[in-house]
Design an enzyme around this catalytic site. Structure first.
Site, PDB file in Angstrom:
ATOM      1  N   CYS A 121      39.529  50.325  64.486  1.00 61.03           N
ATOM      2  CA  CYS A 121      38.611  50.118  63.357  1.00 61.03           C
ATOM      3  C   CYS A 121      37.260  50.759  63.650  1.00 61.03           C
ATOM      4  O   CYS A 121      36.750  50.676  64.767  1.00 61.03           O
ATOM      5  CB  CYS A 121      38.440  48.622  63.093  1.00 61.03           C
ATOM      6  SG  CYS A 121      37.310  48.236  61.733  1.00 61.03           S
ATOM      7  N   ASP A 126      42.278  40.952  44.299  1.00 55.30           N
ATOM      8  CA  ASP A 126      41.124  40.223  44.833  1.00 55.30           C
ATOM      9  C   ASP A 126      41.636  39.012  45.585  1.00 55.30           C
ATOM     10  O   ASP A 126      42.716  38.499  45.293  1.00 55.30           O
ATOM     11  CB  ASP A 126      40.187  39.764  43.708  1.00 55.30           C
ATOM     12  CG  ASP A 126      40.706  38.499  43.031  1.00 55.30           C
ATOM     13  OD1 ASP A 126      40.260  37.402  43.406  1.00 55.30           O
ATOM     14  OD2 ASP A 126      41.570  38.603  42.137  1.00 55.30           O
ATOM     15  N   GLY A 186      38.887  30.252  34.037  1.00 49.42           N
ATOM     16  CA  GLY A 186      40.012  29.400  33.674  1.00 49.42           C
ATOM     17  C   GLY A 186      40.682  28.751  34.865  1.00 49.42           C
ATOM     18  O   GLY A 186      40.983  27.553  34.841  1.00 49.42           O
ATOM     19  N   ASP A 237      35.989  36.931  36.470  1.00 45.29           N
ATOM     20  CA  ASP A 237      37.139  36.214  35.931  1.00 45.29           C
ATOM     21  C   ASP A 237      36.634  35.213  34.895  1.00 45.29           C
ATOM     22  O   ASP A 237      35.441  34.961  34.779  1.00 45.29           O
ATOM     23  CB  ASP A 237      37.963  35.547  37.027  1.00 45.29           C
ATOM     24  CG  ASP A 237      37.213  34.479  37.798  1.00 45.29           C
ATOM     25  OD1 ASP A 237      36.214  33.968  37.269  1.00 45.29           O
ATOM     26  OD2 ASP A 237      37.634  34.157  38.919  1.00 45.29           O
TER      27      ASP A 237
END
Length: 375
Positions: free
Chosen positions: A306, A268, A96, A93
């Protein structure tokens, strides 16, 4: 090798879609969840762990890596992939959001944003060109433009000016890195605060610039869930259908499911790893707090549904013991499980879309997290 930036859509089910994005370091199947590796590592997790759980792309943070260890140092080591031994795609990213979160420590101008380091108070300037240069040094597969993320509650006048600034900065980022200049991709970030017409305007202005993908920024910044969902379902369909769509920093399992339903491809969030370190784990029956006394003598697996290393190997009693004893292994095992849960979620979404049963898949998560369902 297919050209980096090629985006193929394989199946759709309503607005939800599944496909793949080609990058210089491999293919990313969408919808995808990207584990967050802020300073070049996913907290408590090694690259081998990420490989084992099926992660396809991770995220790094430009702001943090610029300050420490420094983007030029990383460049001298061959880029972030060589530095952290992760051979698959990386998205960085622009930094910012972190800079704008500094509030009193930063100043915004047409040139860029001036800020003081949270580490030592030193002064720095992020311009659109500088942010692209840093990310080129990191050699991430997907770079993000510099944008202004307005806080929740910002008024219309401020937000309107911010949209214009974000557009001008985006153009400067594109000029600093022309399309196809190298293997790195550059995504635009749309803004607009909490005004639908400004969201529409920002999307229109950003999509006039030839970016490789587009993000929805400035959501999940403290607004009510209903407001976020309203803007998500308004904005996502306006983004180009032939480019990947990225919802930044979002979010809970049901947030991601809603994002997929709206037509978003990439997500994300720090939630799975942060909650893992705090003892909150995601299971097929909902969230579980491993600190609870009821698990002290529970010999069952964390989640019988899982198949991750944690669930195959250890009991709830042992996981509780590790956590209450403050053993570092607890962070790793909990993080392996939570990340597997989020990656299984998007793997299941891809299968459901391909089979034409995504609505049913979405309902199954609404049943697990009824408190998050927005009427």
């Amino acid at each position: 090798m297919t050209t980096p930036g090629t985006f193929e859509i394989h199946a759709t089910d309503g607005a939800a879609r599944t496909g793949c994005l080609h990058t210089a370091h491999g293919i990313v199947r969408t919808p995808i969840f990207m584990p967050v590796g802020t300073v070049g590592s996913v907290k408590a997790i090694a690259p081998d762990d990420l490989e084992a759980i099926g992660a396809e792309i991770i995220l790094g943070n430009t702001y943090h890596l610029y300050l420490r260890p420094g983007d030029e140092l990383v460049a001298r080591r061959g880029g972030l992939h060589e530095f952290n031994a992760w051979r698959k795609p990386i998205l960085t990213d622009s930094g910012g959001f972190q800079v704008f979160s500094l509030s009193g420590l930063r100043r915004i101008a047409e040139e860029g944003v001036e800020f003081r380091s949270h580490l030592d108070g030193s002064k720095h300037l992020f311009t659109p060109e500088k942010v692209v240069s840093i990310q080129r040094n990191l050699n991430s597969d997907i770079m993000m433009v510099l944008d202004e993320c307005v806080p929740y509650g910002a008024d219309r006048t401020y937000t309107e000016k911010s949209v214009g600034l974000t557009t001008r900065w985006a153009k400067r980022c594109r000029d600093a890195y022309p399309k196809g200049a190298a293997g790195n991709l550059l995504f635009g970030i749309t803004q607009g605060g909490f005004f639908k017409d400004l969201r529409t305007r920002s999307i229109g202005e950003l999509t006039d610039i030839d970016f490789d993908g587009f993000a929805l920024g400035g959501l999940s910044v403290g607004e009510p869930k209903a407001e976020m969902m309203d803007l998500l379902y308004h904005s996502a369909p306006l983004l180009p259908a032939d480019k990947p769509r990225y919802l930044m920093g979002v979010g809970t399992p049901l947030d991601i499911i809603n994002g997929i339903a709206a037509g978003v491809d990439m997500f994300d969030c720090v939630l799975p790893t942060r909650n893992a370190r705090n003892g909150t784990l995601y299971t097929s029956l909902g969230k579980l707090n491993i600190k609870r006394r009821e698990f002290a003598e529970d010999d069952g697996p964390l989640d019988p549904a899982c198949s991750c290393y944690t669930c195959r190997t250890f009991s709830r009693a042992y996981l509780r013991h590790l956590y209450t004893a403050k053993e570092l292994l607890a962070f790793r095992l909990n993080s392996i499980h939570n990340l597997t849960y989020f990656l299984d979620l998007v793997r299941g979404a891809r299968a459901a879309i391909a089979a034409g049963r995504f609505a049913e898949y979405k309902r199954s998560f609404e049943a697990i997290y009824p408190e998050e369902v927005v009427a």
